[in-house]
Design a protein around this motif. Sequence first.
Motif, PDB file in Angstrom:
ATOM      1  N   GLN A   2      -2.965   2.643   8.824  1.00 58.92           N
ATOM      2  CA  GLN A   2      -3.360   1.340   8.310  1.00 58.92           C
ATOM      3  C   GLN A   2      -4.783   1.373   7.767  1.00 58.92           C
ATOM      4  OE1 GLN A   2      -1.656   2.039  10.928  1.00 58.92           O
ATOM      5  NE2 GLN A   2      -0.177   0.453  11.472  1.00 58.92           N
ATOM      6  N   ALA A   3      -5.657   2.099   8.454  1.00 60.63           N
ATOM      7  CA  ALA A   3      -7.043   2.224   8.002  1.00 60.63           C
ATOM      8  C   ALA A   3      -7.114   2.982   6.679  1.00 60.63           C
ATOM      9  CB  ALA A   3      -7.878   2.928   9.064  1.00 60.63           C
ATOM     10  N   ALA A   4      -6.327   4.049   6.558  1.00 60.76           N
ATOM     11  CA  ALA A   4      -6.292   4.807   5.309  1.00 60.76           C
ATOM     12  C   ALA A   4      -5.768   3.953   4.166  1.00 60.76           C
ATOM     13  CB  ALA A   4      -5.426   6.055   5.476  1.00 60.76           C
ATOM     14  N   SER A   5      -4.769   3.137   4.455  1.00 67.30           N
ATOM     15  CA  SER A   5      -4.196   2.253   3.445  1.00 67.30           C
ATOM     16  C   SER A   5      -5.201   1.200   2.993  1.00 67.30           C
ATOM     17  CB  SER A   5      -2.943   1.580   4.015  1.00 67.30           C
ATOM     18  OG  SER A   5      -2.413   0.645   3.125  1.00 67.30           O
ATOM     19  N   SER A   6      -5.908   0.587   3.938  1.00 69.44           N
ATOM     20  CA  SER A   6      -6.890  -0.436   3.570  1.00 69.44           C
ATOM     21  C   SER A   6      -8.020   0.159   2.743  1.00 69.44           C
ATOM     22  CB  SER A   6      -7.449  -1.132   4.813  1.00 69.44           C
ATOM     23  OG  SER A   6      -8.214  -0.253   5.600  1.00 69.44           O
ATOM     24  N   THR A   7      -8.352   1.413   3.000  1.00 68.90           N
ATOM     25  CA  THR A   7      -9.385   2.080   2.207  1.00 68.90           C
ATOM     26  C   THR A   7      -8.962   2.189   0.749  1.00 68.90           C
ATOM     27  OG1 THR A   7     -10.221   3.348   4.091  1.00 68.90           O
ATOM     28  CG2 THR A   7     -10.675   4.230   1.904  1.00 68.90           C
ATOM     29  N   VAL A   8      -7.685   2.505   0.518  1.00 72.47           N
ATOM     30  CA  VAL A   8      -7.170   2.570  -0.857  1.00 72.47           C
ATOM     31  C   VAL A   8      -7.331   1.209  -1.540  1.00 72.47           C
ATOM     32  CG1 VAL A   8      -5.108   2.921  -2.283  1.00 72.47           C
ATOM     33  CG2 VAL A   8      -5.548   4.431  -0.337  1.00 72.47           C
ATOM     34  N   LEU A   9      -6.940   0.138  -0.845  1.00 71.27           N
ATOM     35  CA  LEU A   9      -7.053  -1.202  -1.425  1.00 71.27           C
ATOM     36  C   LEU A   9      -8.503  -1.592  -1.678  1.00 71.27           C
ATOM     37  CD1 LEU A   9      -4.479  -3.555   0.391  1.00 71.27           C
ATOM     38  CD2 LEU A   9      -4.386  -2.659  -1.943  1.00 71.27           C
ATOM     39  N   ALA A  51      -5.599 -20.322 -10.663  1.00 69.50           N
ATOM     40  CA  ALA A  51      -5.296 -19.720 -11.957  1.00 69.50           C
ATOM     41  C   ALA A  51      -6.061 -18.408 -12.099  1.00 69.50           C
ATOM     42  CB  ALA A  51      -5.677 -20.682 -13.080  1.00 69.50           C
ATOM     43  N   ASN A  52      -5.367 -17.366 -12.505  1.00 64.63           N
ATOM     44  CA  ASN A  52      -5.925 -16.012 -12.618  1.00 64.63           C
ATOM     45  C   ASN A  52      -6.307 -15.406 -11.271  1.00 64.63           C
ATOM     46  OD1 ASN A  52      -5.777 -15.937 -15.528  1.00 64.63           O
ATOM     47  ND2 ASN A  52      -7.546 -17.322 -15.542  1.00 64.63           N
ATOM     48  N   GLY A  53      -5.843 -16.020 -10.178  1.00 66.25           N
ATOM     49  CA  GLY A  53      -6.082 -15.438  -8.863  1.00 66.25           C
ATOM     50  C   GLY A  53      -5.349 -14.115  -8.709  1.00 66.25           C
ATOM     51  N   ARG A  54      -5.804 -13.339  -7.747  1.00 62.38           N
ATOM     52  CA  ARG A  54      -5.259 -11.980  -7.584  1.00 62.38           C
ATOM     53  C   ARG A  54      -4.794 -11.740  -6.149  1.00 62.38           C
ATOM     54  NH1 ARG A  54      -7.762  -8.135 -11.844  1.00 62.38           N
ATOM     55  NH2 ARG A  54      -8.663  -9.626 -13.306  1.00 62.38           N
ATOM     56  N   ALA A  55      -3.764 -10.920  -6.047  1.00 63.51           N
ATOM     57  CA  ALA A  55      -3.284 -10.466  -4.743  1.00 63.51           C
ATOM     58  C   ALA A  55      -3.343  -8.953  -4.710  1.00 63.51           C
ATOM     59  CB  ALA A  55      -1.858 -10.951  -4.496  1.00 63.51           C
ATOM     60  N   TYR A  56      -3.977  -8.429  -3.687  1.00 61.58           N
ATOM     61  CA  TYR A  56      -4.039  -6.988  -3.454  1.00 61.58           C
ATOM     62  C   TYR A  56      -3.221  -6.699  -2.205  1.00 61.58           C
ATOM     63  CZ  TYR A  56      -8.082  -7.314  -6.586  1.00 61.58           C
ATOM     64  OH  TYR A  56      -8.921  -7.569  -7.665  1.00 61.58           O
ATOM     65  N   ILE A  57      -2.126  -5.976  -2.376  1.00 63.06           N
ATOM     66  CA  ILE A  57      -1.232  -5.783  -1.233  1.00 63.06           C
ATOM     67  C   ILE A  57      -0.852  -4.318  -1.056  1.00 63.06           C
ATOM     68  CG2 ILE A  57      -0.317  -8.123  -1.498  1.00 63.06           C
ATOM     69  CD1 ILE A  57       2.224  -6.948  -2.660  1.00 63.06           C
ATOM     70  N   ALA A  58      -0.665  -3.954   0.198  1.00 62.39           N
ATOM     71  CA  ALA A  58      -0.122  -2.644   0.568  1.00 62.39           C
ATOM     72  C   ALA A  58       1.059  -2.907   1.479  1.00 62.39           C
ATOM     73  CB  ALA A  58      -1.174  -1.796   1.275  1.00 62.39           C
ATOM     74  N   VAL A  59       2.234  -2.437   1.075  1.00 55.76           N
ATOM     75  CA  VAL A  59       3.473  -2.724   1.789  1.00 55.76           C
ATOM     76  C   VAL A  59       4.162  -1.417   2.168  1.00 55.76           C
ATOM     77  CG1 VAL A  59       5.718  -3.886   1.671  1.00 55.76           C
ATOM     78  CG2 VAL A  59       3.747  -4.874   0.495  1.00 55.76           C
ATOM     79  N   VAL A  60       4.573  -1.315   3.418  1.00 55.77           N
ATOM     80  CA  VAL A  60       5.371  -0.163   3.846  1.00 55.77           C
ATOM     81  C   VAL A  60       6.719  -0.259   3.148  1.00 55.77           C
ATOM     82  CG1 VAL A  60       6.395   1.043   5.804  1.00 55.77           C
ATOM     83  CG2 VAL A  60       4.205  -0.130   6.076  1.00 55.77           C
ATOM     84  N   SER A  61       7.118   0.813   2.463  1.00 52.63           N
ATOM     85  CA  SER A  61       8.321   0.751   1.638  1.00 52.63           C
ATOM     86  C   SER A  61       9.358   1.788   2.073  1.00 52.63           C
ATOM     87  CB  SER A  61       7.958   0.935   0.157  1.00 52.63           C
ATOM     88  OG  SER A  61       7.352   2.194  -0.060  1.00 52.63           O
ATOM     89  N   GLU A  62      10.465   1.741   1.380  1.00 54.69           N
ATOM     90  CA  GLU A  62      11.612   2.597   1.696  1.00 54.69           C
ATOM     91  C   GLU A  62      11.202   4.067   1.798  1.00 54.69           C
ATOM     92  OE1 GLU A  62      16.048   2.304  -0.012  1.00 54.69           O
ATOM     93  OE2 GLU A  62      14.617   3.111  -1.456  1.00 54.69           O
ATOM     94  N   GLY A  63      11.746   4.751   2.786  1.00 51.13           N
ATOM     95  CA  GLY A  63      11.435   6.161   2.999  1.00 51.13           C
ATOM     96  C   GLY A  63      10.383   6.392   4.071  1.00 51.13           C
ATOM     97  N   SER A  64       9.933   5.316   4.721  1.00 54.34           N
ATOM     98  CA  SER A  64       8.915   5.434   5.773  1.00 54.34           C
ATOM     99  C   SER A  64       9.544   5.721   7.134  1.00 54.34           C
ATOM    100  CB  SER A  64       8.091   4.142   5.865  1.00 54.34           C
ATOM    101  OG  SER A  64       7.393   3.899   4.676  1.00 54.34           O
TER     102      SER A  64
END
Length: 251
Positions: free
Chosen positions: A27-34, A133-146
């Motif tokens: 999770q820490a590694a993932s948040s670093t990417v974001l 308006a023009n707001g942004r979402a930054y997301i990291a989601v565990v996906s298929e193959g995990s």
Amino acid sequence: MSAALKLTTQRQFSKAATNYQQHARVQAASSTVLLDHIGARHLGVCLDLGAGPGVNSHALSVRAQQLVSLDLSESMLQCARTLGGDDNHVVCADMDTLPIHSAAIDTVFSNFAMQWSADLAALLCELHRILTANGRAYIAVVSEGSLEEVKAAFATAGVPAINQFICVGDLTLAAKQAGFKVQWQHQARLFDRFDSAKQALKSLSAIGANSCEHGHRHLSKNQYMQVLNHLQGSQPGVELSYNVAFLELIK
């Protein structure tokens, strides 16, 4: 995710609160990417969706005008209250029923949380609703193959262990159907390494990640040993893999 599983998940994460950070290495590694992708961008009013014990509160608060930390677990949020500064607002709520006004949020940050939603497509529509308006979402989601290693190990004992995760194509399609422009998309395979299979399973419990839609059945000693032996294999250590989808979405 069913209501019963959501309650189980809430309990798992509440139990995990105090030890979460020391085990949540992926999770820490993932948040670093974001966070690296966000860079120095000003986040305005920022919602940390699935904030957990506030592991990203400081990094987000220095980029934000105001931080709102939302999580299903009150125990997790008790740890987050002191980490986001004076402008950190803590909300205990279900991400599938967001108690947030329309166009109230400039930025959504969500790391390793949205896979717990009962309906990801509906949640993405809700994120679109609450963003300015023009707001942004930054997301990291565990996906298929995990966590295929864990699935395979528990299958030898005839016990389901890990939920099904969304495929990346379905995730991006749902984001577009919700009205978002996909500004950035990245996929990474992240690994967590352990000295033993027992440590690996304990770590999953410590981050609240061992809930399953089909429910856990009590493992007999023989079944438990079967799972450990399969997960350990002939290697000196155990490696668990996560397929993580990263997205920047613009309203």
